[in-house]
Scaffold this motif. Sequence first.
Motif, PDB file in Angstrom:
ATOM      1  N   ILE A 126      -4.591  -0.803  -9.955  1.00 34.86           N
ATOM      2  CA  ILE A 126      -4.387   0.528 -10.541  1.00 34.86           C
ATOM      3  C   ILE A 126      -3.049   0.591 -11.267  1.00 34.86           C
ATOM      4  CG2 ILE A 126      -3.995   2.969  -9.980  1.00 34.86           C
ATOM      5  CD1 ILE A 126      -6.068   2.590  -7.702  1.00 34.86           C
TER       6      ILE A 126
ATOM      7  N   SER B  91      -6.041  -3.351  -4.603  1.00 34.41           N
ATOM      8  CA  SER B  91      -6.594  -2.216  -5.351  1.00 34.41           C
ATOM      9  C   SER B  91      -5.484  -1.389  -5.993  1.00 34.41           C
ATOM     10  CB  SER B  91      -7.439  -1.336  -4.422  1.00 34.41           C
ATOM     11  OG  SER B  91      -8.581  -2.001  -3.963  1.00 34.41           O
ATOM     12  N   ILE B  92      -4.449  -1.079  -5.219  1.00 36.01           N
ATOM     13  CA  ILE B  92      -3.366  -0.255  -5.767  1.00 36.01           C
ATOM     14  C   ILE B  92      -2.605  -1.016  -6.845  1.00 36.01           C
ATOM     15  CG2 ILE B  92      -1.620  -0.925  -4.049  1.00 36.01           C
ATOM     16  CD1 ILE B  92      -2.059   2.555  -5.684  1.00 36.01           C
ATOM     17  N   CYS B  93      -2.494  -2.347  -6.703  1.00 33.53           N
ATOM     18  CA  CYS B  93      -1.828  -3.137  -7.741  1.00 33.53           C
ATOM     19  C   CYS B  93      -2.684  -3.190  -9.007  1.00 33.53           C
ATOM     20  CB  CYS B  93      -1.535  -4.539  -7.219  1.00 33.53           C
ATOM     21  SG  CYS B  93      -0.145  -4.587  -6.055  1.00 33.53           S
TER      22      CYS B  93
ATOM     23  N   MET C 281       0.831  -1.213   0.000  1.00 38.48           N
ATOM     24  CA  MET C 281       0.000   0.000   0.000  1.00 38.48           C
ATOM     25  C   MET C 281       0.858   1.252   0.000  1.00 38.48           C
ATOM     26  SD  MET C 281      -2.804  -1.153   2.861  1.00 38.48           S
ATOM     27  CE  MET C 281      -3.319   0.564   3.134  1.00 38.48           C
TER      28      MET C 281
ATOM     29  N   MET D  34     -10.096   1.929  -7.603  1.00 42.28           N
ATOM     30  CA  MET D  34      -9.760   0.876  -8.566  1.00 42.28           C
ATOM     31  C   MET D  34     -10.830   0.761  -9.654  1.00 42.28           C
ATOM     32  SD  MET D  34      -8.971  -3.171  -7.883  1.00 42.28           S
ATOM     33  CE  MET D  34     -10.610  -3.407  -7.169  1.00 42.28           C
TER      34      MET D  34
ATOM     35  N   GLN E 155       2.514   6.014  -7.275  1.00 39.63           N
ATOM     36  CA  GLN E 155       1.436   6.435  -8.156  1.00 39.63           C
ATOM     37  C   GLN E 155       0.866   7.787  -7.774  1.00 39.63           C
ATOM     38  OE1 GLN E 155       0.659   4.849 -10.941  1.00 39.63           O
ATOM     39  NE2 GLN E 155      -0.716   6.549 -11.417  1.00 39.63           N
TER      40      GLN E 155
ATOM     41  N   MET F 257      -0.814   9.519   1.092  1.00 41.31           N
ATOM     42  CA  MET F 257      -2.208   9.751   0.704  1.00 41.31           C
ATOM     43  C   MET F 257      -2.602  11.206   0.935  1.00 41.31           C
ATOM     44  SD  MET F 257      -4.771   8.389  -0.745  1.00 41.31           S
ATOM     45  CE  MET F 257      -4.381   6.630  -0.705  1.00 41.31           C
TER      46      MET F 257
ATOM     47  N   SER G 280     -10.593   2.386  -1.492  1.00 43.19           N
ATOM     48  CA  SER G 280      -9.646   1.889  -2.496  1.00 43.19           C
ATOM     49  C   SER G 280     -10.376   1.137  -3.610  1.00 43.19           C
ATOM     50  CB  SER G 280      -8.594   0.984  -1.849  1.00 43.19           C
ATOM     51  OG  SER G 280      -9.126  -0.299  -1.520  1.00 43.19           O
TER      52      SER G 280
ATOM     53  N   GLY H 137       2.965   1.612  -3.217  1.00 48.38           N
ATOM     54  CA  GLY H 137       2.099   1.862  -4.368  1.00 48.38           C
ATOM     55  C   GLY H 137       1.603   3.284  -4.437  1.00 48.38           C
ATOM     56  N   ILE H 138       1.059   3.799  -3.331  1.00 47.72           N
ATOM     57  CA  ILE H 138       0.537   5.169  -3.350  1.00 47.72           C
ATOM     58  C   ILE H 138       1.680   6.184  -3.417  1.00 47.72           C
ATOM     59  CG2 ILE H 138       0.420   5.392  -0.832  1.00 47.72           C
ATOM     60  CD1 ILE H 138      -1.912   6.958  -3.504  1.00 47.72           C
TER      61      ILE H 138
END
Length: 377
Positions: free
Chosen positions: A118, A114-116, A41, A182, A48, A308, A178, A44-45
Amino acid sequence: MIHRVIFLLYFSFLLFLCACFSIYIIKRNVLIKTSGMAVVMALGISMQGVVSNFLGPSFFQSAFAKIIPTIILAIWISFIFSIVLSYFNGRFRELHVRNAVNRFGIGTWVAASSICGILVSKHFTEWGIIAKVLCCLNVMFWIFYIIICIKAFFEIHHNHLMKNSNGIFLLTTVSTQSIILMLHTVFGEIPKMITISLLFIGLGFYLISATFIIRRYVTNQWAIETDWNNTNCILHGALSISGLVCIVSGIAPEKVLMLLWIFTLVVFLIVECLELCRIYKRIVTYGLKKGMLIYDVSQWSRVFTFAMFYTFTSLIHLTSSQFTMIQSIILQFGIWVVLLLILSEIILSVKHGDGSPASSSLKSAMSGHRSPSRNSK
């Protein structure tokens, strides 16, 4: 032709990393902690949301820019492999389900997936169908997670476990929001009613979770150096991702967004002031090494929440000159704070593990390797 070759190279690189991590997991029989996906998490954030907004979308158009997403995907897949391994070892229930409070940590699995999803949708367009399948599976898993969390809330209340309440409860909100992000990324426009319904479900869980947490600290005696949890920073992280959902979906007017951002900023300042007090008290009580330079996987929640909040702040449109000045300061210095936090957690995880490059990113999240933490409750 060149594009296809690059795609095959990244796919081969992903398989190589997954094989290396999986072999390590099998040889050491390592099992990740329930909240171990917080690593995915956070990374990823940070990539991204923070790096992309700071450097601009053109940075990710280069051939080498996909290396970081590939590494994040490999960590996520290897962690899933470890979770599956715990099931076949007969330890899944013991590690992830039996403890009602710890059960909420499964929300990191939803948010990380979810982040993966995305990342796949944004950076590997050739895998569009994979992103859509992952999205559908993750929605079903989120439903399962919400059901067990509702049961856990009743269990905690019935068994008088309120004194163990902490920010891990807020993963119900984070995971829900999330899912919205997604869906909007993978499928584009989705029915407005679905977005609004999920958003309010997430905010409803925020109110319930925050009530549990506040009640714990109001009705019980506690010491900030031992009883304040790392995961409490999700108090502002859950608000930030809710604000991000409002921006991405476009369902909230600017005035509502501004009020939400101001409220998030206030909560951020309150929580992080308490964090600074805790660090000071722990250093005074335990010394610098044992009071601050200790690793626990829950510390990655801080990276996630800071990243975030930065992402939410970078995308919101503020009109007041006072707030735009605050926004500018956050955007100017925030990225370095996030990168410093990531670097600190990596260094601490290497110190916590055996120091080998192959194990540092995985071993830090393993339940079989314990170390006293700043607060691992």
